[in-house]
Design an enzyme around this catalytic site. Structure first.
Site, PDB file in Angstrom:
ATOM      1  N   HIS A   1       2.890   1.807  -3.275  1.00 37.78           N
ATOM      2  CA  HIS A   1       1.986   2.346  -4.287  1.00 37.78           C
ATOM      3  C   HIS A   1       1.748   3.834  -4.064  1.00 37.78           C
ATOM      4  O   HIS A   1       1.764   4.633  -5.024  1.00 37.78           O
ATOM      5  CB  HIS A   1       0.652   1.587  -4.242  1.00 37.78           C
ATOM      6  CG  HIS A   1      -0.363   2.103  -5.213  1.00 37.78           C
ATOM      7  ND1 HIS A   1      -1.602   2.552  -4.821  1.00 37.78           N
ATOM      8  CD2 HIS A   1      -0.318   2.269  -6.563  1.00 37.78           C
ATOM      9  CE1 HIS A   1      -2.280   2.964  -5.869  1.00 37.78           C
ATOM     10  NE2 HIS A   1      -1.535   2.798  -6.933  1.00 37.78           N
TER      11      HIS A   1
ATOM     12  N   GLU B   1       0.824  -1.207   0.000  1.00 36.94           N
ATOM     13  CA  GLU B   1       0.000   0.000   0.000  1.00 36.94           C
ATOM     14  C   GLU B   1       0.860   1.260   0.000  1.00 36.94           C
ATOM     15  O   GLU B   1       0.623   2.206  -0.763  1.00 36.94           O
ATOM     16  CB  GLU B   1      -0.932  -0.026   1.220  1.00 36.94           C
ATOM     17  CG  GLU B   1      -1.740   1.254   1.443  1.00 36.94           C
ATOM     18  CD  GLU B   1      -2.782   1.511   0.376  1.00 36.94           C
ATOM     19  OE1 GLU B   1      -3.439   2.560   0.453  1.00 36.94           O
ATOM     20  OE2 GLU B   1      -2.930   0.681  -0.544  1.00 36.94           O
TER      21      GLU B   1
ATOM     22  N   HIS C   1     -11.357   4.751  -8.926  1.00 40.95           N
ATOM     23  CA  HIS C   1      -9.917   4.910  -8.745  1.00 40.95           C
ATOM     24  C   HIS C   1      -9.149   4.209  -9.872  1.00 40.95           C
ATOM     25  O   HIS C   1      -8.159   4.740 -10.398  1.00 40.95           O
ATOM     26  CB  HIS C   1      -9.516   4.331  -7.387  1.00 40.95           C
ATOM     27  CG  HIS C   1      -8.128   4.677  -6.957  1.00 40.95           C
ATOM     28  ND1 HIS C   1      -7.593   5.932  -7.098  1.00 40.95           N
ATOM     29  CD2 HIS C   1      -7.149   3.924  -6.387  1.00 40.95           C
ATOM     30  CE1 HIS C   1      -6.348   5.942  -6.635  1.00 40.95           C
ATOM     31  NE2 HIS C   1      -6.054   4.730  -6.213  1.00 40.95           N
TER      32      HIS C   1
ATOM     33  N   HIS D   1      -3.019  -9.169 -16.432  1.00 42.63           N
ATOM     34  CA  HIS D   1      -4.308  -8.894 -17.071  1.00 42.63           C
ATOM     35  C   HIS D   1      -4.655  -7.415 -16.946  1.00 42.63           C
ATOM     36  O   HIS D   1      -5.184  -6.818 -17.895  1.00 42.63           O
ATOM     37  CB  HIS D   1      -5.391  -9.759 -16.416  1.00 42.63           C
ATOM     38  CG  HIS D   1      -6.716  -9.714 -17.116  1.00 42.63           C
ATOM     39  ND1 HIS D   1      -6.861  -9.934 -18.465  1.00 42.63           N
ATOM     40  CD2 HIS D   1      -7.968  -9.488 -16.651  1.00 42.63           C
ATOM     41  CE1 HIS D   1      -8.132  -9.848 -18.804  1.00 42.63           C
ATOM     42  NE2 HIS D   1      -8.825  -9.560 -17.717  1.00 42.63           N
TER      43      HIS D   1
ATOM     44  N   HIS E   1     -18.940  -9.226 -17.472  1.00 40.86           N
ATOM     45  CA  HIS E   1     -17.560  -8.977 -17.887  1.00 40.86           C
ATOM     46  C   HIS E   1     -17.170  -9.891 -19.056  1.00 40.86           C
ATOM     47  O   HIS E   1     -16.473  -9.463 -19.984  1.00 40.86           O
ATOM     48  CB  HIS E   1     -16.616  -9.190 -16.703  1.00 40.86           C
ATOM     49  CG  HIS E   1     -15.207  -8.741 -16.963  1.00 40.86           C
ATOM     50  ND1 HIS E   1     -14.886  -7.500 -17.450  1.00 40.86           N
ATOM     51  CD2 HIS E   1     -14.019  -9.383 -16.793  1.00 40.86           C
ATOM     52  CE1 HIS E   1     -13.573  -7.385 -17.570  1.00 40.86           C
ATOM     53  NE2 HIS E   1     -13.032  -8.531 -17.185  1.00 40.86           N
TER      54      HIS E   1
END
Length: 363
Positions: free
Chosen positions: A84, A81, A144, A314, A257
Site C-alpha cells: 500500500h 502495509e 486518512h 463496499h 451508519h
C-alpha cells in the site's frame, strides 16, 4: 499537426488518467490493509522494521523482533502495509509530475487545481504516517480514508476538466438543469458524510456491532451510547488495534451508519427520479445502479459477517458512487446555454428535439 500546447495538454491528460487509476488502486489497497488488520503491520514509517521492503528471512525477522519486542513480525501483515505504501508513493510521484507540467502552463484553467491536489496528497502522506505513529487512532484513520477519497475525487475531476468536451444545450432547457444542481450538491454532501461515518465505523471496529439486519440485536432501537461512540476527544493510544470502545458505543456508531445509508438512499433516489423526469435517463439509471450496488454490499457485510472480498468491494463501491455523483454534477454545472431559434408554429416539437440533443451531449 498537433501544436506544442496541444501536445502538452495531451500528456497531462494521459498522466492524469494513469494517476486516477492508480488512486483507485490505492483506495482499494488501503481498505484491504485496514480490513486484514495490517495497519500496524510495520511499526515504523516509511520503512518496515528498518527495511525498504519488509523482513523476509529468519535472520532479518529475528533482528526485527529484538528491535521491536512489542511488535513481533507478522509477514501476513507486513506485506499489505508496504505494498500500500509503495502504490501511495508512486501516486505522489505522478501528482508531482502533473504539478511540474502545470507550472509550464501557468495560465491553464487547471493550474490551481493541480497544485491544490499536490498539497492534499502531501497531507494524505502525513496522515499515513500518523496512522502508524499514533497506533490507529480512529480520528486519524478516518481522516486518512477521507484524504484518499478526496485525492481520488480531485484527480477524477481533473481528468474531466482536461477532457475539455464542449457541452451545450438549448437556452430553454437550462431551467430544468438548474433544478437538478442543488439536489446534486446535497447528494454529494450526504455521501461524503456517509463515507466519513463508514470510516469511523471501520476504525472503531463497529462493522459487526449489529450482527443482524434490518434489526440490531433483534431490536429496532437497541441500547446505544452515542456520546461515547462519537467522542472525538478520546485519548491517544496506546493501541487501537481491535478497538477500544464498549459494545453500546460501537452499536451507536453502527446504527448511525445505517441511518446515514437510509438518508443517502432517499436523496440519491430523489436525484435519480428528477434526472429521469428531466430527460437524463441514462444517468438516472447509472446513479440508481451505483446506489443499489453499494446498499447491497453493505447489507451483505452484515448478514455474511464481513467477508473480506465484500468488505473491500463496499469501500470501492463508496468511491464508485461518489465519483458517479461528482461526474454528473460537474457535467450539469459545466453545461453552457446556446440560443436556439424557435418556430412559432412548432415550438413543442423543436423544444423536445433540443432537449434530447442536450441529454446526448451531457452523456
Amino acid at each position: 499537426m498537433m501544436s506544442k500546447q496541444e501536445s502538452h495538454k495531451n500528456w497531462r491528460r494521459k498522466l492524469a488518467w494513469v494517476a486516477c487509476v492508480l488512486a483507485i488502486v490505492v483506495v482499494v489497497l488501503g481498505a484491504f490493509t485496514r480490513l486484514v488488520d495490517a495497519g500496524l503491520g510495520c511499526p515504523d514509517w516509511p520503512g518496515c522494521y528498518g527495511h525498504l521492503t519488509w523482513p523476509n528471512d529468519t535472520e532479518e525477522i529475528s533482528t526485527a523482533n529484538l528491535i521491536y519486542p512489542d511488535s513481533p513480525v507478522d509477514v501476513s501483515k507486513t506485506w499489505p502495509e508496504m505494498v500500500h505504501r509503495y502504490f501511495a508513493g508512486s501516486l505522489l510521484l505522478l501528482v508531482l509530475s502533473l504539478t511540474y507540467l502545470s507550472w509550464q502552463q501557468r495560465r491553464s484553467p487547471t493550474f490551481k487545481h493541480t497544485n491544490i491536489l499536490l498539497l492534499i496528497i502531501i497531507l494524505q502522506a502525513a496522515f499515513g504516517m500518523w496512522t502508524v505513529t499514533l497506533k490507529l487512532w480512529p480520528q486519524i484513520v478516518t481522516a486518512h480514508l477521507l484524504g484518499g477519497m478526496t485525492t481520488l475525487s480531485m484527480l477524477w475531476i481533473l481528468c474531466e476538466r482536461l477532457a475539455d468536451k464542449p457541452r451545450q444545450l438549448a437556452e430553454s432547457y437550462l431551467p430544468a438543469i438548474k433544478r437538478l444542481r442543488p439536489l446534486a450538491l446535497v447528494a454529494i454532501a450526504v455521501v461524503i458524510i456517509q463515507i466519513a461515518l463508514g470510516g469511523w465505523t471501520s476504525s472503531n471496529y463497529a462493522a459487526l456491532a449489529c450482527p443482524d439486519f434490518p434489526t440490531c440485536h433483534n431490536k429496532w432501537w437497541p441500547a446505544a451510547d452515542f456520546v461515547e461512540g462519537f467522542n472525538i476527544a478520546q485519548q491517544i493510544g496506546p493501541n487501537y488495534l481491535g478497538g477500544a470502545l464498549e459494545s453500546d458505543a460501537r452499536t451507536a456508531i453502527h446504527l448511525t451508519h445505517r441511518i446515514g445509508a437510509l438518508l443517502v438512499t432517499v436523496i440519491v433516489l430523489m436525484l435519480a427520479i428528477l434526472a429521469w423526469r428531466t430527460g437524463f435517463r441514462a444517468w438516472s439509471l447509472w446513479l440508481t445502479g451505483a446506489l443499489l450496488l453499494q446498499v447491497s454490499l453493505g447489507i451483505a457485510n452484515v448478514v455474511m459477517y464481513l467477508p473480506l472480498g465484500i468488505a473491500v468491494a463496499h469501500n470501492a463501491g463508496a468511491a464508485f458512487l461518489l465519483l458517479s455523483l461528482l461526474t454528473f454534477t460537474y457535467r450539469i454545472y459545466a453545461l453552457k446555454a446556446i440560443t436556439v431559434g424557435r418556430q412559432d408554429t412548432d415550438t413543442n416539437v423543436q423544444e423536445r428535439n433540443v432537449n434530447l440533443s442536450g441529454v446526448s451531449n451531457l452523456n
